[in-house]
Design a protein around this motif. Structure first.
Motif, PDB file in Angstrom:
ATOM      1  N   PRO A 194      -9.086  -6.002   8.809  1.00 39.09           N
ATOM      2  CA  PRO A 194      -8.912  -7.463   8.781  1.00 39.09           C
ATOM      3  C   PRO A 194      -9.532  -8.105   7.534  1.00 39.09           C
ATOM      4  O   PRO A 194      -8.920  -8.989   6.919  1.00 39.09           O
ATOM      5  N   ALA A 195     -10.725  -7.659   7.163  1.00 38.16           N
ATOM      6  CA  ALA A 195     -11.387  -8.242   5.989  1.00 38.16           C
ATOM      7  C   ALA A 195     -10.637  -7.878   4.708  1.00 38.16           C
ATOM      8  O   ALA A 195     -10.519  -8.710   3.795  1.00 38.16           O
ATOM      9  N   LEU A 196     -10.137  -6.651   4.630  1.00 37.30           N
ATOM     10  CA  LEU A 196      -9.366  -6.235   3.458  1.00 37.30           C
ATOM     11  C   LEU A 196      -8.102  -7.073   3.317  1.00 37.30           C
ATOM     12  O   LEU A 196      -7.773  -7.556   2.220  1.00 37.30           O
ATOM     13  N   VAL A 197      -7.390  -7.250   4.414  1.00 38.53           N
ATOM     14  CA  VAL A 197      -6.139  -8.018   4.377  1.00 38.53           C
ATOM     15  C   VAL A 197      -6.417  -9.462   3.981  1.00 38.53           C
ATOM     16  O   VAL A 197      -5.694 -10.043   3.153  1.00 38.53           O
ATOM     17  N   ARG A 198      -7.459 -10.050   4.552  1.00 39.89           N
ATOM     18  CA  ARG A 198      -7.800 -11.430   4.187  1.00 39.89           C
ATOM     19  C   ARG A 198      -8.183 -11.535   2.717  1.00 39.89           C
ATOM     20  O   ARG A 198      -7.822 -12.505   2.032  1.00 39.89           O
ATOM     21  N   HIS A 199      -8.921 -10.550   2.228  1.00 35.00           N
ATOM     22  CA  HIS A 199      -9.335 -10.544   0.820  1.00 35.00           C
ATOM     23  C   HIS A 199      -8.119 -10.514  -0.101  1.00 35.00           C
ATOM     24  O   HIS A 199      -8.032 -11.298  -1.071  1.00 35.00           O
ATOM     25  N   CYS A 200      -7.177  -9.627   0.193  1.00 34.71           N
ATOM     26  CA  CYS A 200      -5.987  -9.503  -0.652  1.00 34.71           C
ATOM     27  C   CYS A 200      -5.138 -10.766  -0.587  1.00 34.71           C
ATOM     28  O   CYS A 200      -4.604 -11.221  -1.601  1.00 34.71           O
ATOM     29  N   ALA A 201      -5.025 -11.344   0.614  1.00 30.03           N
ATOM     30  CA  ALA A 201      -4.261 -12.583   0.753  1.00 30.03           C
ATOM     31  C   ALA A 201      -4.913 -13.719  -0.029  1.00 30.03           C
ATOM     32  O   ALA A 201      -4.221 -14.543  -0.649  1.00 30.03           O
ATOM     33  N   THR A 202      -6.247 -13.761  -0.023  1.00 35.49           N
ATOM     34  CA  THR A 202      -6.966 -14.805  -0.755  1.00 35.49           C
ATOM     35  C   THR A 202      -6.798 -14.643  -2.257  1.00 35.49           C
ATOM     36  O   THR A 202      -6.709 -15.636  -2.992  1.00 35.49           O
ATOM     37  N   PRO A 206      -0.669 -13.116  -8.192  1.00 31.95           N
ATOM     38  CA  PRO A 206      -1.022 -12.810  -9.591  1.00 31.95           C
ATOM     39  C   PRO A 206      -2.310 -12.001  -9.721  1.00 31.95           C
ATOM     40  O   PRO A 206      -2.357 -11.020 -10.471  1.00 31.95           O
ATOM     41  N   ALA A 207      -3.353 -12.388  -8.995  1.00 31.02           N
ATOM     42  CA  ALA A 207      -4.628 -11.677  -9.099  1.00 31.02           C
ATOM     43  C   ALA A 207      -4.540 -10.296  -8.463  1.00 31.02           C
ATOM     44  O   ALA A 207      -5.147  -9.335  -8.959  1.00 31.02           O
ATOM     45  N   PHE A 208      -3.812 -10.167  -7.354  1.00 34.10           N
ATOM     46  CA  PHE A 208      -3.617  -8.869  -6.710  1.00 34.10           C
ATOM     47  C   PHE A 208      -2.881  -7.930  -7.665  1.00 34.10           C
ATOM     48  O   PHE A 208      -3.290  -6.772  -7.858  1.00 34.10           O
ATOM     49  N   ARG A 209      -1.815  -8.430  -8.283  1.00 33.42           N
ATOM     50  CA  ARG A 209      -1.062  -7.620  -9.232  1.00 33.42           C
ATOM     51  C   ARG A 209      -1.943  -7.198 -10.412  1.00 33.42           C
ATOM     52  O   ARG A 209      -1.933  -6.029 -10.829  1.00 33.42           O
ATOM     53  N   ALA A 210      -2.711  -8.142 -10.941  1.00 37.72           N
ATOM     54  CA  ALA A 210      -3.573  -7.843 -12.089  1.00 37.72           C
ATOM     55  C   ALA A 210      -4.628  -6.800 -11.736  1.00 37.72           C
ATOM     56  O   ALA A 210      -4.926  -5.905 -12.537  1.00 37.72           O
ATOM     57  N   ALA A 211      -5.193  -6.898 -10.531  1.00 42.79           N
ATOM     58  CA  ALA A 211      -6.214  -5.936 -10.111  1.00 42.79           C
ATOM     59  C   ALA A 211      -5.631  -4.530 -10.000  1.00 42.79           C
ATOM     60  O   ALA A 211      -6.256  -3.556 -10.448  1.00 42.79           O
ATOM     61  N   LEU A 212      -4.440  -4.413  -9.435  1.00 39.79           N
ATOM     62  CA  LEU A 212      -3.831  -3.091  -9.301  1.00 39.79           C
ATOM     63  C   LEU A 212      -3.391  -2.545 -10.655  1.00 39.79           C
ATOM     64  O   LEU A 212      -3.517  -1.331 -10.908  1.00 39.79           O
ATOM     65  N   ASP A 213      -2.870  -3.415 -11.520  1.00 38.81           N
ATOM     66  CA  ASP A 213      -2.482  -2.961 -12.855  1.00 38.81           C
ATOM     67  C   ASP A 213      -3.693  -2.416 -13.605  1.00 38.81           C
ATOM     68  O   ASP A 213      -3.630  -1.347 -14.232  1.00 38.81           O
ATOM     69  N   ALA A 214      -4.809  -3.144 -13.556  1.00 40.25           N
ATOM     70  CA  ALA A 214      -6.013  -2.707 -14.259  1.00 40.25           C
ATOM     71  C   ALA A 214      -6.565  -1.423 -13.642  1.00 40.25           C
ATOM     72  O   ALA A 214      -7.032  -0.527 -14.372  1.00 40.25           O
ATOM     73  N   TYR A 215      -6.504  -1.327 -12.342  1.00 37.83           N
ATOM     74  CA  TYR A 215      -7.016  -0.124 -11.678  1.00 37.83           C
ATOM     75  C   TYR A 215      -6.204   1.107 -12.080  1.00 37.83           C
ATOM     76  O   TYR A 215      -6.780   2.162 -12.394  1.00 37.83           O
ATOM     77  N   ARG A 216      -4.882   0.981 -12.079  1.00 40.63           N
ATOM     78  CA  ARG A 216      -4.059   2.127 -12.459  1.00 40.63           C
ATOM     79  C   ARG A 216      -4.354   2.561 -13.891  1.00 40.63           C
ATOM     80  O   ARG A 216      -4.428   3.749 -14.192  1.00 40.63           O
ATOM     81  N   GLU A 217      -4.524   1.588 -14.777  1.00 39.96           N
ATOM     82  CA  GLU A 217      -4.792   1.919 -16.177  1.00 39.96           C
ATOM     83  C   GLU A 217      -6.151   2.599 -16.350  1.00 39.96           C
ATOM     84  O   GLU A 217      -6.379   3.285 -17.348  1.00 39.96           O
ATOM     85  N   LEU A 234       3.999  -1.395  -7.762  1.00 39.10           N
ATOM     86  CA  LEU A 234       4.419  -2.794  -7.745  1.00 39.10           C
ATOM     87  C   LEU A 234       5.872  -3.007  -8.163  1.00 39.10           C
ATOM     88  O   LEU A 234       6.374  -4.127  -8.089  1.00 39.10           O
ATOM     89  N   VAL A 235       6.543  -1.937  -8.603  1.00 37.27           N
ATOM     90  CA  VAL A 235       7.954  -2.041  -8.986  1.00 37.27           C
ATOM     91  C   VAL A 235       8.698  -0.798  -8.515  1.00 37.27           C
ATOM     92  O   VAL A 235       8.132   0.287  -8.413  1.00 37.27           O
ATOM     93  N   ASN A 236       9.992  -0.981  -8.229  1.00 42.46           N
ATOM     94  CA  ASN A 236      10.921   0.130  -7.967  1.00 42.46           C
ATOM     95  C   ASN A 236      10.416   1.231  -7.022  1.00 42.46           C
ATOM     96  O   ASN A 236      10.365   2.394  -7.407  1.00 42.46           O
ATOM     97  N   GLY A 240       3.505  -2.367  -3.045  1.00 42.09           N
ATOM     98  CA  GLY A 240       2.240  -3.096  -3.026  1.00 42.09           C
ATOM     99  C   GLY A 240       2.442  -4.555  -2.652  1.00 42.09           C
ATOM    100  O   GLY A 240       1.655  -5.133  -1.890  1.00 42.09           O
ATOM    101  N   LEU A 241       3.499  -5.164  -3.174  1.00 41.21           N
ATOM    102  CA  LEU A 241       3.796  -6.552  -2.826  1.00 41.21           C
ATOM    103  C   LEU A 241       4.287  -6.662  -1.386  1.00 41.21           C
ATOM    104  O   LEU A 241       4.056  -7.682  -0.719  1.00 41.21           O
ATOM    105  N   MET A 242       4.936  -5.615  -0.892  1.00 45.32           N
ATOM    106  CA  MET A 242       5.353  -5.602   0.513  1.00 45.32           C
ATOM    107  C   MET A 242       4.128  -5.605   1.422  1.00 45.32           C
ATOM    108  O   MET A 242       4.085  -6.304   2.439  1.00 45.32           O
TER     109      MET A 242
END
Length: 295
Positions: free
Chosen positions: A81-89, A93-104, A129-131, A135-137
């Motif tokens: 529950p806390a993880l889901v709320r954190h990601c929703a908050t 844009p910030a969720f995408r940026a965090a995952l992009d930076a983590y993968r890199e 996040l694509v194809n 992650g967005l789902m």
């Protein structure tokens, strides 16, 4: 009275051209009756589906959790529950940026951390996040499950009359044929994919590939019109919803408290219904044994 079942083919951006597709049905012994299809063209429509009074059990085609390895590395909350709320908050844009930076930040060849269920299911990492944008789902789907107060076995003790499990239609489709059977791109909607859909639909409605490991294999009961609609839908959305409906039926047949999910599953990552680590486990939880032609 039999429990209503939902098989949900999900999208992170529902609209009239690409809605969330829901197969409604119920289980009668080993017969899974496909009652009708429903289309949620926007988020209010999907949220209304989740809010419908129980009892019902739905199988939803999106990742319910994220890889524990990534959660730990990102120092994100350690309860679902806390993880889901954190990601929703964070927001998209910030969720995408965090995952992009983590993968890199990860070594080449290991950019995508996976959940324990992703490897045996051959499903995409929820960090992708694509194809497809799984992650967005997760970002769009999991917070709505939490907000709706449904029960997510092994992850969240919500309303026991409204049960949500994670589905992956491709898991079941590959047990019939390894061939591609769908595409949203018109140029790829060809005779070969049409033939693959026909093979899958014919197998589902006639019975399993093999009855090994399952004394009462599941069979999809569809009308001639439903059969033709699934065949003609080159996007595969109708067929994917029907495949998810079968995964819901298999979970309903196995019943509470785990609905066929591993008792020791990671409550942060979740688990795909019907995904075992062996052929016997696959057969026991889906009613389908692996096709001898599967890759």
């Amino acid at each position: 009275m039999t429990t209503p079942l939902y098989g949900v083919d999900f999208t992170s951006s529902p609209r009239r051209a690409k809605p969330i597709t829901v197969a409604h049905g119920h289980l009668d012994g080993a017969r899974v009756e496909l009652v009708r299809f429903e289309h949620c063209v926007d988020w209010p429509g999907f949220e209304a589906l989740l809010a419908r009074p129980g009892p019902w059990l739905g199988a939803f085609d999106f990742p319910f959790g994220l890889p524990r390895e990534a959660i730990a590395d990102l120092d994100w909350p350690q309860t679902w529950p806390a993880l889901v709320r954190h990601c929703a908050t964070l927001g998209k844009p910030a969720f995408r940026a965090a995952l992009d930076a983590y993968r890199e930040s990860r070594p080449v060849g290991r950019r995508y951390a996976h959940r324990a269920t992703d490897l045996p299911a051959r499903s995409h990492s929820p960090l992708k996040l694509v194809n497809p944008p799984v992650g967005l789902m997760f970002l769009e789907g999991a917070p709505r499950l939490l907000a709706a107060g449904v029960r997510v076995p092994g992850m969240h003790d919500g309303d026991p009359s409204r049960v949500a499990i994670e589905a992956y239609p491709g898991l079941l489709a590959r047990r019939i044929t390894p061939a591609s059977y769908k595409s949203d791109e018109r140029r790829k909607q060809n005779a070969e994919r049409h033939a693959a859909r026909k093979q899958i639909i014919d197998t589902l409605t006639a019975g399993p590939v093999s009855s090994q490991g399952a004394s009462r294999p599941l069979v999809l009961a569809a009308t001639r019109e439903q059969h033709q609609a699934m065949l003609d839908d080159a996007s595969g959305d109708l067929l994917d919803a029907a495949l998810a409906l079968l995964q819901a039926a298999a979970a309903a047949r196995l019943g509470p408290p785990h609905f066929g999910l591993p008792a020791g599953m990671d409550p942060l990552e979740g688990w795909i219904a019907g995904c075992g680590t062996s052929n016997a486990q696959h057969s026991a939880t889906t009613g389908f044994a692996p096709s001898t032609t599967s890759a």
